[in-house]
Design an enzyme around this catalytic site. Structure first.
Site, PDB file in Angstrom:
ATOM      1  N   HIS A 117       0.849  -1.193   0.000  1.00  8.41           N
ATOM      2  CA  HIS A 117       0.000   0.000   0.000  1.00  8.41           C
ATOM      3  C   HIS A 117       0.883   1.241   0.000  1.00  8.41           C
ATOM      4  O   HIS A 117       1.756   1.389   0.830  1.00  8.41           O
ATOM      5  CB  HIS A 117      -0.886  -0.033   1.248  1.00  8.41           C
ATOM      6  CG  HIS A 117      -1.853   1.108   1.342  1.00  8.41           C
ATOM      7  ND1 HIS A 117      -1.553   2.284   1.995  1.00  8.41           N
ATOM      8  CD2 HIS A 117      -3.117   1.236   0.873  1.00  8.41           C
ATOM      9  CE1 HIS A 117      -2.593   3.096   1.928  1.00  8.41           C
ATOM     10  NE2 HIS A 117      -3.548   2.498   1.252  1.00  8.41           N
ATOM     11  N   ASP A 175      -7.205  13.128  -7.926  1.00  6.70           N
ATOM     12  CA  ASP A 175      -6.816  11.940  -7.158  1.00  6.70           C
ATOM     13  C   ASP A 175      -8.096  11.256  -6.720  1.00  6.70           C
ATOM     14  O   ASP A 175      -8.851  11.814  -5.930  1.00  6.70           O
ATOM     15  CB  ASP A 175      -5.964  12.352  -5.947  1.00  6.70           C
ATOM     16  CG  ASP A 175      -5.500  11.151  -5.143  1.00  6.70           C
ATOM     17  OD1 ASP A 175      -5.456  10.041  -5.692  1.00  6.70           O
ATOM     18  OD2 ASP A 175      -5.176  11.327  -3.946  1.00  6.70           O
ATOM     19  N   MET A 176      -8.331  10.067  -7.236  1.00 10.29           N
ATOM     20  CA  MET A 176      -9.619   9.429  -6.994  1.00 10.29           C
ATOM     21  C   MET A 176      -9.492   7.927  -6.891  1.00 10.29           C
ATOM     22  O   MET A 176      -8.603   7.314  -7.481  1.00 10.29           O
ATOM     23  CB  MET A 176     -10.591   9.760  -8.135  1.00 10.29           C
ATOM     24  CG  MET A 176     -10.070   9.381  -9.512  1.00 10.29           C
ATOM     25  SD  MET A 176     -11.268   9.635 -10.843  1.00 10.29           S
ATOM     26  CE  MET A 176     -12.270   8.158 -10.663  1.00 10.29           C
ATOM     27  N   ALA A 177     -10.377   7.354  -6.104  1.00  6.52           N
ATOM     28  CA  ALA A 177     -10.549   5.911  -6.109  1.00  6.52           C
ATOM     29  C   ALA A 177     -11.562   5.577  -7.195  1.00  6.52           C
ATOM     30  O   ALA A 177     -12.310   6.446  -7.661  1.00  6.52           O
ATOM     31  CB  ALA A 177     -11.053   5.436  -4.754  1.00  6.52           C
ATOM     32  N   LYS A 227     -18.985   2.015 -15.091  1.00  6.77           N
ATOM     33  CA  LYS A 227     -17.856   2.862 -15.480  1.00  6.77           C
ATOM     34  C   LYS A 227     -16.717   2.730 -14.469  1.00  6.77           C
ATOM     35  O   LYS A 227     -15.551   2.582 -14.841  1.00  6.77           O
ATOM     36  CB  LYS A 227     -18.303   4.315 -15.601  1.00  6.77           C
ATOM     37  CG  LYS A 227     -19.275   4.554 -16.750  1.00  6.77           C
ATOM     38  CD  LYS A 227     -19.703   6.007 -16.827  1.00  6.77           C
ATOM     39  CE  LYS A 227     -20.702   6.227 -17.985  1.00  6.77           C
ATOM     40  NZ  LYS A 227     -21.152   7.632 -18.069  1.00  6.77           N
TER      41      LYS A 227
END
Length: 363
Positions: A117, A175-177, A227
């Site tokens: 991680h 910045d995204m999950a 998506k």
């Protein structure tokens, strides 16, 4: 909630990691990554991860001695074997290599296998933007999200960060999950004893839930349905399948699997802007773009249109001045960790003292 100076938390994290057997250089990289997340308001990837990071070290699930090594090299592309060291440290080494190669070749892709991680992808993407580059950074993660139509976790929340300099103090930084929300936010809600919004997760039976603990036992949901699922799978291909790292269910859960390393994969794709035009021209074009965006008509009640990363940048500026708030559960865990490792817990700060530059650095 209790308030701490970012510098004091960074020093504490570093000291705790060193006391736990981590080399100073590695500890500093990990601490910087964790506190960066808290400063930007991404508590799910912040210092609350320190106890589980240290437990992974104690259980032999992270190799804090072995250095990352380049195992495939074709100039503009390279593959780094992380040696199962901390993801933040491995990621920093890979990013530094990618920046060097992008400046030489105009574009560079550095893949990483056998990592862990690596915190928030923005930590690396912002560094690339500060170096005058455009960055696309992806990582896979352990299975916490079902494919569309499934009820059981198969994919990770696989993050994506895209960054570019703007010519101003704030870079464009997406910045995204690929899930509705990072699983760490559900972990944070569970620790606070709070319910989660509808649509974040399903329980173990595949039913929608607002119970954070039930959501952790079940699965988080993809962003935008099919998506988000498709984007998560694409990232898994780039970060896992392509690099030789784990993918899908082969990426191990750092909270649950105590018999195997995580085998997380990352990919760092960087573009040197000067391979297309002088940096000054690009920055001028970006400034024009931002000005056009800001001049767009706003919906009622909206004081300003923000671009990706702008809110977090402002939040970070404020928290560097006023400190970081930690919830009681996290403070309790850190206090126990400090006692176990014989490392002084940092003092909570007084807001007035901090503004006067007299924040306590630690006990």
């Amino acid at each position: 909630m209790t308030q701490f100076a970012p510098e004091a938390l960074t020093d504490f994290c570093t000291a705790a990691l060193v006391a736990g057997g981590v080399r100073q250089q590695v500890a500093m990289s990990v601490a910087a990554s964790l506190v960066y997340a808290d400063v930007r308001g991404v508590e799910s990837h912040g210092i609350l991860r320190l106890p589980i990071y240290l437990r992974r070290v104690r259980e032999g699930m992270v190799d804090v001695v072995r250095e990352p090594a380049v195992v495939q090299d074709r100039g503009a592309t390279a593959l780094v074997d992380g040696g199962n060291n901390f993801g933040a440290y491995v990621g920093q080494k890979a990013l530094d290599l990618a920046i060097e190669r992008a400046r030489h070749y105009g574009v560079a892709t550095v893949g990483v296998c056998r990592s862990n991680h690596f915190g928030t992808a923005a930590y690396f993407a912002e560094q690339a933007a500060a170096a005058g580059l455009i960055a696309v950074i992806v990582s896979n993660a352990s299975q916490t999200m079902p494919p569309t139509g499934g009820v059981r976790p198969f994919l990770g929340t696989n993050p994506l960060a895209i960054a570019a300099p703007t010519g101003g103090p704030t870079p464009f930084l997406l910045d995204m999950a690929t899930s509705q929300v990072a699983r760490g936010k559900i972990i944070a809600a569970a620790r606070r004893g709070e319910a989660i919004p509808e649509g974040w997760a399903i329980d173990a039976a595949g039913q929608p839930t607002r119970d954070a603990e039930a959501g952790l036992a079940g699965a988080v949901l993809p962003l935008g349905g099919a998506k988000g699922y498709g984007l998560s799978m694409a990232i898994d291909i780039l970060a896992g399948v392509l690099t030789g790292a784990g993918y899908g269910p082969h990426v191990r859960n750092m909270y649950e699997d105590w018999g195997n390393p995580q085998d997380v994969g990352h990919s760092f794709i960087l573009i040197d802007i000067t391979a297309f035009m002088p940096l000054s021209i690009f920055l001028a074009r970006m400034q024009d773009y931002v000005e056009l965006l800001k001049a767009e008509p706003r919906a009622p009640g909206i004081p300003e249109i923000l671009f990706a990363g702008e809110y977090e940048h402002r939040l970070a500026q404020g928290r560097r001045e006023t400190g970081i708030f930690l919830v009681p559960a996290v403070v309790g865990e850190l206090s126990e960790l400090a006692a176990d490792l014989a490392v002084p817990m940092p003092y909570p700060i007084d807001l007035v003292d901090l503004r006067n530059g007299r924040a306590a650095a630690g006990a």
